[in-house]
Enzyme design. Structure first.
Site, PDB file in Angstrom:
ATOM      1  N   ARG A   1       0.806  -1.235   0.000  1.00 40.11           N
ATOM      2  CA  ARG A   1       0.000   0.000   0.000  1.00 40.11           C
ATOM      3  C   ARG A   1       0.840   1.287   0.000  1.00 40.11           C
ATOM      4  NH1 ARG A   1      -3.320   1.607   3.056  1.00 40.11           N
ATOM      5  NH2 ARG A   1      -4.965   2.077   1.558  1.00 40.11           N
TER       6      ARG A   1
ATOM      7  N   CYS B   1      14.635  -4.956  -4.215  1.00 39.60           N
ATOM      8  CA  CYS B   1      15.448  -4.105  -5.102  1.00 39.60           C
ATOM      9  C   CYS B   1      14.601  -3.127  -5.893  1.00 39.60           C
ATOM     10  CB  CYS B   1      16.260  -4.990  -6.022  1.00 39.60           C
ATOM     11  SG  CYS B   1      17.290  -6.095  -5.078  1.00 39.60           S
ATOM     12  N   GLU B   2      13.993  -2.189  -5.212  1.00 39.63           N
ATOM     13  CA  GLU B   2      13.194  -1.132  -5.839  1.00 39.63           C
ATOM     14  C   GLU B   2      13.246   0.063  -4.888  1.00 39.63           C
ATOM     15  OE1 GLU B   2      10.365  -1.277  -8.314  1.00 39.63           O
ATOM     16  OE2 GLU B   2      10.347  -3.435  -8.663  1.00 39.63           O
TER      17      GLU B   2
HETATM   18  N1  LLP Z   1     -17.437  -3.877  -3.153  1.00 40.36           N
HETATM   19  C1  LLP Z   1     -16.805  -3.694  -4.329  1.00 40.36           C
HETATM   20  C2  LLP Z   1     -17.562  -3.901  -5.563  1.00 40.36           C
HETATM   21  C3  LLP Z   1     -15.449  -3.317  -4.360  1.00 40.36           C
HETATM   22  O1  LLP Z   1     -14.847  -3.128  -5.520  1.00 40.36           O
HETATM   23  C4  LLP Z   1     -14.758  -3.128  -3.134  1.00 40.36           C
HETATM   24  C5  LLP Z   1     -13.341  -2.748  -3.128  1.00 40.36           C
HETATM   25  C6  LLP Z   1     -15.457  -3.337  -1.927  1.00 40.36           C
HETATM   26  C7  LLP Z   1     -16.791  -3.702  -1.972  1.00 40.36           C
HETATM   27  C8  LLP Z   1     -14.825  -3.164  -0.577  1.00 40.36           C
HETATM   28  O2  LLP Z   1     -14.416  -1.857  -0.368  1.00 40.36           O
HETATM   29  P1  LLP Z   1     -13.873  -1.415   1.077  1.00 40.36           P
HETATM   30  O3  LLP Z   1     -15.029  -1.462   2.051  1.00 40.36           O
HETATM   31  O4  LLP Z   1     -12.785  -2.338   1.473  1.00 40.36           O
HETATM   32  O5  LLP Z   1     -13.379  -0.032   0.861  1.00 40.36           O
HETATM   33  N2  LLP Z   1      -6.343  -2.017  -2.596  1.00 40.36           N
HETATM   34  C9  LLP Z   1      -6.960  -0.759  -2.235  1.00 40.36           C
HETATM   35  C10 LLP Z   1      -8.468  -0.873  -2.113  1.00 40.36           C
HETATM   36  C11 LLP Z   1      -9.129  -1.421  -3.349  1.00 40.36           C
HETATM   37  C12 LLP Z   1     -10.633  -1.548  -3.187  1.00 40.36           C
HETATM   38  C13 LLP Z   1     -11.230  -2.332  -4.287  1.00 40.36           C
HETATM   39  N3  LLP Z   1     -12.640  -2.559  -4.179  1.00 40.36           N
HETATM   40  C14 LLP Z   1      -6.316  -0.262  -0.955  1.00 40.36           C
HETATM   41  O6  LLP Z   1      -5.428  -0.922  -0.429  1.00 40.36           O
HETATM   42  O7  LLP Z   1      -6.644   0.816  -0.478  1.00 40.36           O
END
Ligand code: LLP
Length: 430
Positions: free
Chosen positions: A328, A359-360
């Protein structure tokens, strides 16, 4: 939520607290976990995950609802089982996640919603056979494929169109999804015509409407605006004769990654009020898809300082965890608090980059950060790593992925053992 004793630097929102200068998860010293399981290690508090889930359950108790945990945030079978047993449904985006739900808690299959923009025939088949609750459809072509697969299997598919409400979620551009420029959802203006055409197929059942505008959203107004648009679409669809049963409000509720005080109960209250405003008098069964809010703050990545290196004026604290374990900061410039496992009495700090051995130059957890004075061999905890930590991990630089443990009070259980070199090499052919 139970109030916990907290030191000034750690808000009560986290299950990681100091006792006699030693950092605990629930009642377990992180130093003993490092001793037993090695580092880097993901440590999750089952207590907090349950508490967060119950916050949602209580906040929405006055309306028919299902909290469908977004598996992608942290797909650990142990976490899925913990939530499934308390009545959670699941939001999945792949055949792989469906299989995880099946293994973790089979009865929850009927509470699964299947989201995602590129569903393939084999995944749709698996979901139809599993009898999931609904498909959240991202395009008319996909709806055609679902109809064809339902016909082949002689079952009816319940679906919701995931509409794109053209609402700005005010979050990081990579995790914002609700604007017409994004690949997600179907333009809300053409949704009605698609429901009308779909209703002619005996293999498709128009069942709900869904929306998801992004992730790590701190202001709750965008949720209200998006739901207002969905609610008026639902009214139109009812007038058109469709029996719409569910409204899926998606996920996206954010947390506070900083060391400022954060009250999760208050955040859920604000969120509930915003949704209620958007829903007005609508009484459809409400589906919610929280991911991060349930698991992020329950988890920390425990890592050991390998070496401290100076280059010119800079100090680098090099840990045994790296960007492959938690990407992240590298990917979103996300902030994660980093705190020592043993609090020193001196209160001295250093300003350093906390980095991994990959290595980045992008392999960092913090840059020019004032952190507690640490020495090689010391343990530190990278906080709020329970969501999108392990789930985004990789074997980059041929590093084994970390182990994961779940803590509940004094009890510790291994959720995933550390990968071995053999695990990593198993699929390769020579
Ligand atoms: N529903 C759908 C259709 C989604 O695409 C997502 C997340 C969620 C629910 C859940 O969202 P949350 O409540 O966790 O915000 N990798 C990124 C976050 C990517 C979110 C993708 N979709 C990060 O580390 O911040």
């Amino acid at each position: 939520m139970k109030k916990k004793a907290t030191s000034k630097s750690i808000p009560p929102a986290r299950p990681f607290i100091y006792k006699n200068r030693t950092l605990l998860c629930d009642s377990v010293p992180l130093s003993s976990l490092a001793e037993q399981y090695g580092t880097p290690l993901y440590v999750y508090s089952a207590t907090q995950i349950s508490e967060r889930f119950q916050l949602f359950q209580q906040a929405f108790q006055d309306r028919p609802h299902t909290v469908c945990y977004a598996v992608k945030a942290n797909p650990s079978l142990a976490i899925l089982r913990l939530l499934g047993r308390q009545g959670a449904g699941f939001d999945i985006v792949s055949g792989g996640e469906l299989e995880r739900v099946r293994r973790a808690h089979k009865p929850a299959l009927k509470k699964v919603v299947f989201s995602g923009v590129g569903k393939q025939a084999w995944e749709i088949d698996a979901a139809l056979k599993a009898g999931i609750l609904q498909f959240n459809i991202e395009s008319e072509q996909e709806l055609g494929l679902v109809a064809a697969r339902a016909q082949a299997l002689k079952v009816r598919a319940r679906f919701a169109l995931r509409v794109n409400p053209d609402v700005f979620a005010e979050t990081h551009p990579y995790i914002s999804t609700g604007l017409s420029e994004h690949k997600f959802g179907i333009d809300i203006k053409i949704a009605r015509a698609i429901y009308r055409r779909a209703a002619k197929s005996k293999w498709l059942e128009p069942y709900g409407v869904s929306v998801h505008i992004g992730s790590q959203i701190r202001k709750v107004d965008p949720f209200a605006s998006a739901l207002e648009r969905v609610t008026s679409l639902v009214a139109e669809l009812r007038r058109d004769g469709h029996n719409i049963r569910t409204i899926d409000a998606g996920g996206g509720l954010g947390i506070d990654y900083s060391d400022a005080p954060f009250d999760p109960a208050h955040q859920v209250e604000r969120y509930t009020a915003a949704l209620a405003k958007g829903l007005a008098n609508e009484t459809a069964h409400l589906l919610l898809e929280p991911g991060r809010f349930l698991v992020a703050q329950a988890g920390a990545l425990l890592t050991r300082v390998v070496v401290i290196k100076k280059n010119g004026s800079k100090t680098f604290v090099i840990t045994d965890a790296a960007m492959n374990d938690l990407i992240r900061p590298a990917l979103y410039h996300a902030h994660h608090e980093i705190i020592p496992v043993r609090q020193s009495s001196s209160k001295g700090t250093i300003t350093a980059d906390v980095v991994g051995p990959v290595c980045e130059s992008g392999d960092f957890f913090a840059r020019d950060r004032a952190i507690a004075q640490v020495r090689p061999g010391d343990l530190v905890a990278i906080l709020d790593a329970g969501a999108y930590g392990m789930s985004l991990s990789s074997n980059y630089n041929s590093r084994p992925r970390p182990a994961e443990v779940l803590v509940e009070g004094k009890k510790v259980s291994l959720a995933r053992r550390r990968e071995t070199m053999r695990d990593q090499l198993a699929p390769e052919v020579l």
